[in-house]
Each structure stands twice: as structure tokens, then as C-alpha cells.
Scaffold this motif. Sequence first.
Motif, PDB file in Angstrom:
ATOM      1  N   VAL A  25      71.849  14.064 -64.207  1.00  0.00           N
ATOM      2  CA  VAL A  25      73.159  14.364 -64.797  1.00  0.00           C
ATOM      3  C   VAL A  25      74.222  13.582 -64.031  1.00  0.00           C
ATOM      4  N   CYS A  26      75.147  12.955 -64.787  1.00  0.00           N
ATOM      5  CA  CYS A  26      76.197  12.168 -64.134  1.00  0.00           C
ATOM      6  C   CYS A  26      77.084  13.072 -63.283  1.00  0.00           C
ATOM      7  N   GLY A  27      77.214  12.710 -62.031  1.00  0.00           N
ATOM      8  CA  GLY A  27      78.026  13.498 -61.100  1.00  0.00           C
ATOM      9  C   GLY A  27      79.488  13.065 -61.133  1.00  0.00           C
ATOM     10  N   PRO A  28      80.318  13.679 -60.307  1.00  0.00           N
ATOM     11  CA  PRO A  28      81.760  13.423 -60.368  1.00  0.00           C
ATOM     12  C   PRO A  28      82.173  12.135 -59.657  1.00  0.00           C
ATOM     13  N   THR A  29      83.339  11.622 -60.063  1.00  0.00           N
ATOM     14  CA  THR A  29      84.001  10.559 -59.320  1.00  0.00           C
ATOM     15  C   THR A  29      84.900  11.279 -58.315  1.00  0.00           C
ATOM     16  N   VAL A  30      84.623  11.054 -57.028  1.00  0.00           N
ATOM     17  CA  VAL A  30      85.246  11.940 -56.033  1.00  0.00           C
ATOM     18  C   VAL A  30      86.563  11.366 -55.482  1.00  0.00           C
ATOM     19  N   SER A  34      87.683  18.964 -58.120  1.00  0.00           N
ATOM     20  CA  SER A  34      87.047  19.121 -59.431  1.00  0.00           C
ATOM     21  C   SER A  34      87.770  20.208 -60.216  1.00  0.00           C
ATOM     22  N   HIS A  35      87.779  20.022 -61.562  1.00  0.00           N
ATOM     23  CA  HIS A  35      88.490  20.993 -62.397  1.00  0.00           C
ATOM     24  C   HIS A  35      87.512  21.825 -63.225  1.00  0.00           C
ATOM     25  N   ILE A  36      88.081  22.754 -64.016  1.00  0.00           N
ATOM     26  CA  ILE A  36      87.194  23.680 -64.736  1.00  0.00           C
ATOM     27  C   ILE A  36      86.447  22.986 -65.879  1.00  0.00           C
ATOM     28  N   GLY A  37      86.893  21.769 -66.255  1.00  0.00           N
ATOM     29  CA  GLY A  37      86.133  20.983 -67.235  1.00  0.00           C
ATOM     30  C   GLY A  37      84.833  20.496 -66.608  1.00  0.00           C
ATOM     31  N   HIS A  38      84.925  19.962 -65.390  1.00  0.00           N
ATOM     32  CA  HIS A  38      83.696  19.574 -64.665  1.00  0.00           C
ATOM     33  C   HIS A  38      82.781  20.794 -64.563  1.00  0.00           C
ATOM     34  N   ALA A  39      83.413  21.930 -64.194  1.00  0.00           N
ATOM     35  CA  ALA A  39      82.622  23.151 -63.989  1.00  0.00           C
ATOM     36  C   ALA A  39      81.866  23.515 -65.256  1.00  0.00           C
ATOM     37  N   ARG A  40      82.494  23.347 -66.414  1.00  0.00           N
ATOM     38  CA  ARG A  40      81.843  23.688 -67.684  1.00  0.00           C
ATOM     39  C   ARG A  40      80.519  22.911 -67.814  1.00  0.00           C
ATOM     40  N   THR A  41      80.608  21.605 -67.572  1.00  0.00           N
ATOM     41  CA  THR A  41      79.418  20.775 -67.711  1.00  0.00           C
ATOM     42  C   THR A  41      78.356  21.150 -66.661  1.00  0.00           C
ATOM     43  N   TYR A  42      78.778  21.337 -65.418  1.00  0.00           N
ATOM     44  CA  TYR A  42      77.782  21.596 -64.375  1.00  0.00           C
ATOM     45  C   TYR A  42      77.204  23.017 -64.442  1.00  0.00           C
ATOM     46  N   ILE A  43      77.969  23.976 -64.971  1.00  0.00           N
ATOM     47  CA  ILE A  43      77.425  25.336 -65.169  1.00  0.00           C
ATOM     48  C   ILE A  43      76.323  25.278 -66.227  1.00  0.00           C
ATOM     49  N   GLY A 221      71.770  13.881 -68.802  1.00  0.00           N
ATOM     50  CA  GLY A 221      72.887  14.711 -69.269  1.00  0.00           C
ATOM     51  C   GLY A 221      74.228  14.218 -68.794  1.00  0.00           C
ATOM     52  N   GLY A 222      75.259  14.739 -69.430  1.00  0.00           N
ATOM     53  CA  GLY A 222      76.651  14.439 -69.075  1.00  0.00           C
ATOM     54  C   GLY A 222      77.505  14.975 -70.211  1.00  0.00           C
ATOM     55  N   ALA A 223      78.828  14.871 -70.078  1.00  0.00           N
ATOM     56  CA  ALA A 223      79.670  15.349 -71.186  1.00  0.00           C
ATOM     57  C   ALA A 223      79.848  14.228 -72.211  1.00  0.00           C
ATOM     58  N   ASN A 224      80.369  14.630 -73.375  1.00  0.00           N
ATOM     59  CA  ASN A 224      80.546  13.714 -74.510  1.00  0.00           C
ATOM     60  C   ASN A 224      81.295  12.431 -74.206  1.00  0.00           C
ATOM     61  N   ASP A 225      82.269  12.523 -73.295  1.00  0.00           N
ATOM     62  CA  ASP A 225      83.111  11.352 -72.994  1.00  0.00           C
ATOM     63  C   ASP A 225      82.286  10.197 -72.428  1.00  0.00           C
ATOM     64  N   LEU A 226      81.093  10.497 -71.947  1.00  0.00           N
ATOM     65  CA  LEU A 226      80.319   9.445 -71.283  1.00  0.00           C
ATOM     66  C   LEU A 226      79.380   8.672 -72.216  1.00  0.00           C
ATOM     67  N   THR A 254      77.292  17.549 -73.291  1.00  0.00           N
ATOM     68  CA  THR A 254      78.106  18.770 -73.381  1.00  0.00           C
ATOM     69  C   THR A 254      79.473  18.449 -73.996  1.00  0.00           C
ATOM     70  N   GLY A 255      80.031  19.444 -74.668  1.00  0.00           N
ATOM     71  CA  GLY A 255      81.368  19.277 -75.254  1.00  0.00           C
ATOM     72  C   GLY A 255      82.433  19.363 -74.169  1.00  0.00           C
ATOM     73  N   PHE A 256      83.612  18.890 -74.497  1.00  0.00           N
ATOM     74  CA  PHE A 256      84.698  18.882 -73.521  1.00  0.00           C
ATOM     75  C   PHE A 256      85.389  20.240 -73.425  1.00  0.00           C
ATOM     76  N   LEU A 257      85.934  20.542 -72.267  1.00  0.00           N
ATOM     77  CA  LEU A 257      86.804  21.710 -72.140  1.00  0.00           C
ATOM     78  C   LEU A 257      88.237  21.210 -72.238  1.00  0.00           C
ATOM     79  N   LEU A 258      88.966  21.760 -73.208  1.00  0.00           N
ATOM     80  CA  LEU A 258      90.371  21.392 -73.401  1.00  0.00           C
ATOM     81  C   LEU A 258      91.234  22.569 -72.957  1.00  0.00           C
ATOM     82  N   LYS A 263      93.731  17.570 -73.649  1.00  0.00           N
ATOM     83  CA  LYS A 263      92.869  17.101 -72.579  1.00  0.00           C
ATOM     84  C   LYS A 263      93.569  17.432 -71.253  1.00  0.00           C
ATOM     85  N   MET A 264      92.787  17.811 -70.247  1.00  0.00           N
ATOM     86  CA  MET A 264      93.422  18.125 -68.965  1.00  0.00           C
ATOM     87  C   MET A 264      93.948  16.847 -68.335  1.00  0.00           C
ATOM     88  N   SER A 265      95.198  16.851 -67.921  1.00  0.00           N
ATOM     89  CA  SER A 265      95.689  15.658 -67.226  1.00  0.00           C
ATOM     90  C   SER A 265      96.823  16.029 -66.292  1.00  0.00           C
TER      91      SER A 265
HETATM   92  P1  AMP Z   1      84.143  12.523 -63.806  1.00  0.00           P
HETATM   93  O1  AMP Z   1      84.421  13.001 -62.434  1.00  0.00           O
HETATM   94  O2  AMP Z   1      85.362  12.411 -64.672  1.00  0.00           O
HETATM   95  O3  AMP Z   1      83.316  11.284 -63.794  1.00  0.00           O
HETATM   96  O4  AMP Z   1      83.279  13.637 -64.536  1.00  0.00           O
HETATM   97  C1  AMP Z   1      82.116  14.217 -63.991  1.00  0.00           C
HETATM   98  C2  AMP Z   1      81.318  14.943 -65.069  1.00  0.00           C
HETATM   99  O5  AMP Z   1      82.093  15.983 -65.664  1.00  0.00           O
HETATM  100  C3  AMP Z   1      80.881  14.058 -66.226  1.00  0.00           C
HETATM  101  O6  AMP Z   1      79.604  14.483 -66.691  1.00  0.00           O
HETATM  102  C4  AMP Z   1      81.946  14.280 -67.251  1.00  0.00           C
HETATM  103  O7  AMP Z   1      81.493  13.946 -68.529  1.00  0.00           O
HETATM  104  C5  AMP Z   1      82.217  15.777 -67.081  1.00  0.00           C
HETATM  105  N1  AMP Z   1      83.594  16.165 -67.484  1.00  0.00           N
HETATM  106  C6  AMP Z   1      84.762  15.614 -67.083  1.00  0.00           C
HETATM  107  N2  AMP Z   1      85.820  16.227 -67.667  1.00  0.00           N
HETATM  108  C7  AMP Z   1      85.307  17.223 -68.451  1.00  0.00           C
HETATM  109  C8  AMP Z   1      85.873  18.217 -69.318  1.00  0.00           C
HETATM  110  N3  AMP Z   1      87.202  18.351 -69.475  1.00  0.00           N
HETATM  111  N4  AMP Z   1      85.032  19.054 -69.959  1.00  0.00           N
HETATM  112  C9  AMP Z   1      83.697  18.963 -69.807  1.00  0.00           C
HETATM  113  N5  AMP Z   1      83.102  18.055 -69.003  1.00  0.00           N
HETATM  114  C10 AMP Z   1      83.873  17.187 -68.334  1.00  0.00           C
END
Ligand code: AMP
Length: 458
Positions: A25-30, A34-43, A221-226, A254-258, A263-265
Amino acid sequence: MRILDTLSGKKIAVKKPKNGLKLFVCGPTVYDYSHIGHARTYIIFDSFVKYLRFLKNKVFYLQNITDIDDKIINRAKDKNIRPEKLAKQFEKEYYTDIKALNINSVDKYAPASKYIKEIQKQIAVLLKKNFAYETKNGVYFQVKKFTNYGNLSKQNLSELRHGYRIEQDPQKKDPLDFALWKETKENIGWDSPWGWGRPGWHIEDTAITEKFFGPQYDIHGGANDLKFPHHESEIAQQESASGKKPFVKIWMHTGFLLINGDKMSKSLNNFITIREFLKKNSSSDLRMIALSHHYRSPINYNDEVLASAKKSLKNIEDFITTLKFVELNAVNKKGGTNIKKILEKFENDFKKALDDDFNTPKALSEIFNLINQINPKLWKLSKKEAIAIKTSINKLLKLFEINYASTEIPLKIAKLAQERQLSRQNKQFVPADRLRIKIERLGYLIKDTPLGPFVTKR
Ligand code: AMP
């Protein structure tokens, strides 16, 4: 168990290979918390792996850490610190956050900076096989050479060219060609046959998975954006380098958490970090939110979604507290309310839901079905039956790491309840009523049941 594979659009059986399932599974860019969107995917992936292991699958769960990246370099510049230092700090913070969410199923975290040798080896193979070319600025993968590029995200090359933000390099043969190695003048980099530089983003993952799993493995695995360009490019790299297809058997996205539809920004100021969330809420609240939505659907996070997760947890907590009361006060010694059969069906339906594309909301709804089914029989249960129901629910919730708070009744309240019961037995209803009101004011409820007075938290 079957999982919907993004590439084929079909549900594919998850096999049990003798030497274990390989999941990446693709991990985070550190570069930040980390936000609750990352958490959604990793949970989701944590629960998925726990379920696979529950089914007696051997699983090796690998995750990379992107610790070399433009975002890291730019943030480090803003902060006037070394990029490696920034990345190391946020890698540590990431581990702290996911631990707080009971995400503990990953076998190996692989930070990209530790695999430069493997990355360079894969680039050299791609150059040798003519899938890549060198420019003054680095090495690029030539997308035109890989006929299936676009299949994962279901786009053709001209659509992709149209919609894609072009990487600045006039020497590129095609705007879609992507960097495998970027030459740099900055002092963050490594020596290579193509000059001082650093790897492109996509190559880190295939170099890491090739090292641990070989050229082909089971689930990615990873979220849709990837999906595009990251995963599309991973397929192109690895299948071109090895000549073996398919790169992976199942693509799981996985779907995104909005947040309130957005989008979270940082600029919208709607960015909720995991640790901010956990200041006011529990890890189970977040796990309940993630798991009560299908992993492929988006989640539109807002106050109602949070309140609904808390309500679901409270319903479970109340039910378990009542079962504990029944366990202590049951008068039925023999049982006979068909509980064994009901629990068998419950556990089967729970598993059936997960086996069909990891449908966690359906699995959770089976718990609420069970609660509704048992509620009318509660006071007739035997001690053994009450324990069996509690054990069955707890076992399945443990898979999801969902813990409900357990209600302990303080001694002071228990004593007041006892006093009230004595008054009632002596037909002194006015003082009994006063005591009930006092108990309620202290935040507890008292319910007279066929098994005696039952105190719960309000
Ligand atoms: P990143 O650190 O942005 O590279 O993201 C790390 C992982 O979290 C990747 O698998 C992303 O696809 C996922 N991810 C990032 N943002 C969200 C989000 N808002 N909802 C769900 N998954 C996310």
C-alpha cells in the motif's frame, strides 16, 4: 473472499498462496502531519489485513514512505532546515499517529531513501531495454512504448495528454513521459550514472516491491487519487522492466475523504490532522466512520457523520452493558432461546459481507441486526447465553479495532440504587422517587427490569 479489481473491473478471488499473500500500500509523503483522509485509507487496509489473518491467511504487508519529494524539499526550504531532517521528523509523527489509531498490521515500512541502489538498478534495466531515455535533465520513461498505459484509469493517451499537467522539460519526447531520475543542482541527492540527482516518485514503489516481492505480487492498494499517474506508471515500469504480466493480481482503491464536500487543503483551512481529531474524539470514532462506509465510496466528513458514528458506538456500548447486567442477574438457568443458532447465522452473515468485496458497512449492520433480534429476549437469557453474545460481538469488533467505552457504575450510584430498591420494597414510593431523581441528576438512569433495577449512564 473476492475483491473488486480496479483494472479488470471484476471481482477477483483472493487466493491463499502457500508462502503467503503479498500486499503493498502506498505510504505517506512525510512533509506534514497526517490527516483523517490518510487515516481513512490506512484504517481500511489495516482492517483488511486483520480480516485476512483472521481467515488464517499468511500476509506480508509492505508500505513505502515517500521521504524524497518536491513537497518535502520545498517545505524544508520554507522552514530553513534540511529536507532529510524534515522527512525524518514527519515519518516519526506518522508512526505516532497510526499507533494511536491501532493501525499495527504493517510488517515493513520502507523509506525510499534507503533503496536508492534498487531504484538505480531498475532505471538501468529500463534504459537497457529501451523503455527509457536520457535528457540533460534526467531519465524519462517513454510512455508511448507501453501500449497499456491508461488502462487502469480508463483513459486513452490523447485524453491523458490533454488533461495532464505537463512536467517542465522541453527535452521530453512526449508530455506524458515521466521522470525516473531527476538531475538536480541541490545538495539533496545521490550520485548515479546519469549525474547527481534523485529518483522520480513512481520508481520508488516498484523498486521497493521488486526487492521484497519480486516482479509480480498479489494486491496493491492506495486511494483513488493515485490511479493516475502514479499506479498507471508503476504498471508501465514494472511490466516493461521484467516482461512479466500482470504486475499485480488485484488493484484495490479506496475512496477519498472529503470535508463538507471539499478536498482537504491548507488554503481552505479545512485540514483535520489525526492528532487534532483525537484531542476531542476516540480512535474508535474514526474507525467507525471509516468502516461504516464502503471502502470504495467517498466519505463526506461533517458533524453529522461524526455524531452518527458516536451514536452507533453508544448503541453497542449500551447493549453490552445490558448483557453484563443480565450475566450477573439472570434467573433463567437453562437458556433455550435459540442463541447458538442466532449467533452462528450472525457470524456467517458478518463474514459473508466481508468476503464480498470487504463490505464493512454491511458487516457492521449485522451487529445492529443482532442487537435488534436479541433485545426482546434480553430478560429471558441465561448467564451462559449473555456471555456467548458478548464474546461473539467482541471478537468481531476486535477485528476492526473498534472499542466501546465500558460503563462502570460508581459505588456512590450503586449505593443510591440499592437504597431506592429498599424503599420500593418497603412501599415507600416517595423517597424511592426522590432517590431516582437524584441518580438521574448525577448522570445515570435507573430502569426497573424483570431482573431488578438496572443502572446505566445517561
Ligand atoms: P500522500 O501522503 O498524499 O501521498 O497520501 C498517502 C496515502 O493516503 C495515499 O494512499 C493516498 O491516496 C491516501 N490519501 C491521501 N489523501 C486522502 C484522502 N483525503 N482520503 C483518503 N485517502 C487519502
